[in-house]
Design a protein around this motif. Structure first.
Motif, short mmCIF file in Angstrom:
data_model
loop_
_atom_site.label_atom_id
_atom_site.label_comp_id
_atom_site.label_asym_id
_atom_site.label_seq_id
_atom_site.Cartn_x
_atom_site.Cartn_y
_atom_site.Cartn_z
N CYS A 19 0.82 -1.22 0.00
CA CYS A 19 0.00 0.00 0.00
C CYS A 19 0.85 1.27 0.00
CB CYS A 19 -0.91 0.00 1.23
SG CYS A 19 -1.84 1.53 1.46
N ARG A 20 1.74 1.42 0.98
CA ARG A 20 2.68 2.53 1.11
C ARG A 20 2.03 3.89 1.37
NH1 ARG A 20 8.33 1.41 -1.70
NH2 ARG A 20 8.37 -0.84 -1.39
N TYR A 21 0.80 3.91 1.82
CA TYR A 21 0.14 5.18 2.12
C TYR A 21 0.83 5.90 3.29
CZ TYR A 21 -3.51 8.51 3.40
OH TYR A 21 -4.19 9.66 3.69
N CYS A 60 -5.40 4.15 8.15
CA CYS A 60 -5.45 2.96 7.30
C CYS A 60 -6.87 2.68 6.79
CB CYS A 60 -4.94 1.76 8.09
SG CYS A 60 -4.86 0.24 7.12
N GLN A 61 -6.96 2.32 5.52
CA GLN A 61 -8.25 1.95 4.92
C GLN A 61 -8.54 0.45 5.02
OE1 GLN A 61 -8.10 2.52 0.59
NE2 GLN A 61 -5.87 2.47 0.69
N TYR A 62 -7.59 -0.30 5.60
CA TYR A 62 -7.74 -1.75 5.64
C TYR A 62 -7.96 -2.29 7.05
CZ TYR A 62 -5.88 -1.40 0.90
OH TYR A 62 -5.69 -1.06 -0.41
N LEU A 70 -6.36 -4.99 9.41
CA LEU A 70 -5.04 -4.54 9.84
C LEU A 70 -5.12 -3.79 11.17
CD1 LEU A 70 -3.05 -3.27 6.72
CD2 LEU A 70 -3.35 -5.57 7.62
N ASN A 71 -4.19 -4.10 12.03
CA ASN A 71 -3.97 -3.35 13.27
C ASN A 71 -2.47 -3.44 13.55
OD1 ASN A 71 -3.85 -2.22 15.82
ND2 ASN A 71 -5.66 -3.30 16.59
N LEU A 72 -1.69 -2.72 12.74
CA LEU A 72 -0.23 -2.84 12.81
C LEU A 72 0.33 -2.40 14.17
CD1 LEU A 72 2.18 -3.73 11.05
CD2 LEU A 72 2.48 -1.33 10.42
N PRO A 73 -0.19 -1.32 14.79
CA PRO A 73 0.36 -0.96 16.11
C PRO A 73 0.25 -2.10 17.12
CG PRO A 73 -0.95 0.84 15.24
CD PRO A 73 -1.17 -0.33 14.32
N LYS A 74 -0.89 -2.79 17.12
CA LYS A 74 -1.09 -3.90 18.06
C LYS A 74 -0.16 -5.07 17.71
CE LYS A 74 -4.75 -6.96 19.86
NZ LYS A 74 -4.17 -8.28 19.50
#
Length: 352
Positions: A19-21, A60-62, A70-74
């Motif tokens: 994605c790279r947003y 994030c849109q995902y 997606l929950n990258l911080p978690k």
């Protein structure tokens, strides 16, 4: 390390890489976008670069209810905590602290305070100021081993971390770059410079950055106060107590204030934040560490104000109990994050 945590973080990192947003948000995304595939060590490195500011999640849109969920911080927070536990020595203590941190910190402070009161009761006192309650020799005999242990433990842990992330020979310019980023808390300012939205999706502030800086610089000033006191005692034969305009006091008083205010501020921010965007399993340990560090600053200031009263002995026992607990628990608490974070920034400087 737990394979399922690594695999989930890898899945999310691969989607983010496509994605790279969020490319300019913090150090994590440029590092993530340098890779095409992610080994376990790469995920561990990304996790320790992350400061859990949560800006990427809110942008994030995902995220759920999208099927990518997606929950990258978690995901990175869970890998980060697992890395500290896996590399820590001895390992079982780290896992216990992150799940029962508040209780462990409280019991250690009270237990060591009782120990200091018992030592005083059997006659280990003599001198002026605080030494009237506990002798200088007794303090040295207790705290010197307590200082050596976390240094040895952290050195072993960081060596394991460095090997896992493929670290190479460290250059001075890498260290300088990492120290510069750490001093400014650059990643908590976020790429747009408005700060992070740790507390609320629509509220960008520098509050968490400033609270972190207050804690960091407060701790460093307190450490400088202890160091200058040690130099004055042994090199210049000038034992404590020291006057207000002496270096130990000039470092220690603002350090104690910054440490107390910073920890209180950080606790308030943490209470208002969304636990589902971090590692919920480590919340108690994180909060216990903040409370312990804040109590050290607060009890130190209380000693300065009430050091000449009848409350001094009890306050000193509690303060020293908290300091001793802090030293012995450092390799297993959120304090270890500072060392891992610096190592991750050094590794990131190598990879740029």
């Amino acid at each position: 390390m737990q394979i399922d945590l690594i695999q989930e973080a890898r899945r999310q990192a691969e989607i983010c890489n496509a994605c790279r947003y969020c490319e300019g948000y913090c150090s994590v995304f440029p590092a993530l976008h340098r890779e095409r595939a992610f080994a376990d060590g790469d995920i561990t490195q990304l996790a320790n670069l992350c400061h859990n500011c949560r800006g990427c999640y809110y942008a994030c849109q995902y995220t759920a209810p999208h099927e990518f969920d997606l929950n990258l911080p978690k995901a990175l927070a869970e890998v980060r905590r697992d890395s500290w536990e896996s590399f820590a020595w001895p390992q079982p203590v780290a896992r216990k602290f992150h799940t029962h941190g508040g209780a462990i910190a409280l019991m250690s402070v009270l237990g060591f305070a009782v120990l200091f009161l018992a030592i005083r009761a059997i006659g280990s006192a003599g001198g002026e100021g605080f030494y009237a309650a506990l002798s200088h020799n007794a303090m040295v005999a207790i705290f010197l081993p307590a200082l050596i242990f976390p240094l040895v433990s952290l050195a072993m842990s960081l060596r394991r971390y460095w090997q896992s992330v493929g670290g190479t020979v460290i250059r001075l310019r890498d260290i300088a770059s990492a120290l510069g980023d750490a001093a400014k808390m650059k990643d908590l300012a976020a790429g747009h410079g408005d700060g992070c939205n740790f507390e609320d999706e629509d509220r960008f502030t520098h509050a968490r950055r400033y609270a972190h800086q207050a804690i960091m610089y407060g701790f460093l000033l307190c450490f400088a106060a202890t160091s200058t006191g040690t130099i004055l005692h042994y090199l210049f034969d000038m034992p404590a107590p020291y006057p207000l305009w002496s270096l130990p006091k000039l470092f220690g008083l603002p350090g104690g204030i910054l440490l107390t205010v910073g920890c209180g501020w950080m606790a308030a921010l943490k209470l208002r934040s969304d636990r589902t965007l971090g590692d919920a399993g480590a919340w108690g340990g994180d909060f216990g560490f903040i409370a312990l560090l804040g109590f050290i600053g607060l009890s130190g200031l209380a000693l300065y104000v009430l050091g000449g009263t009848a409350a001094m002995s009890m306050l000193l026992a509690l303060h020293l109990g908290a300091v001793l607990s802090f030293f012995l628990l450092t390799p297993f608490t959120k304090m270890a994050h500072g060392f891992y974070r610096l190592a991750a920034l050094i590794r990131n400087a190598q990879q740029k």
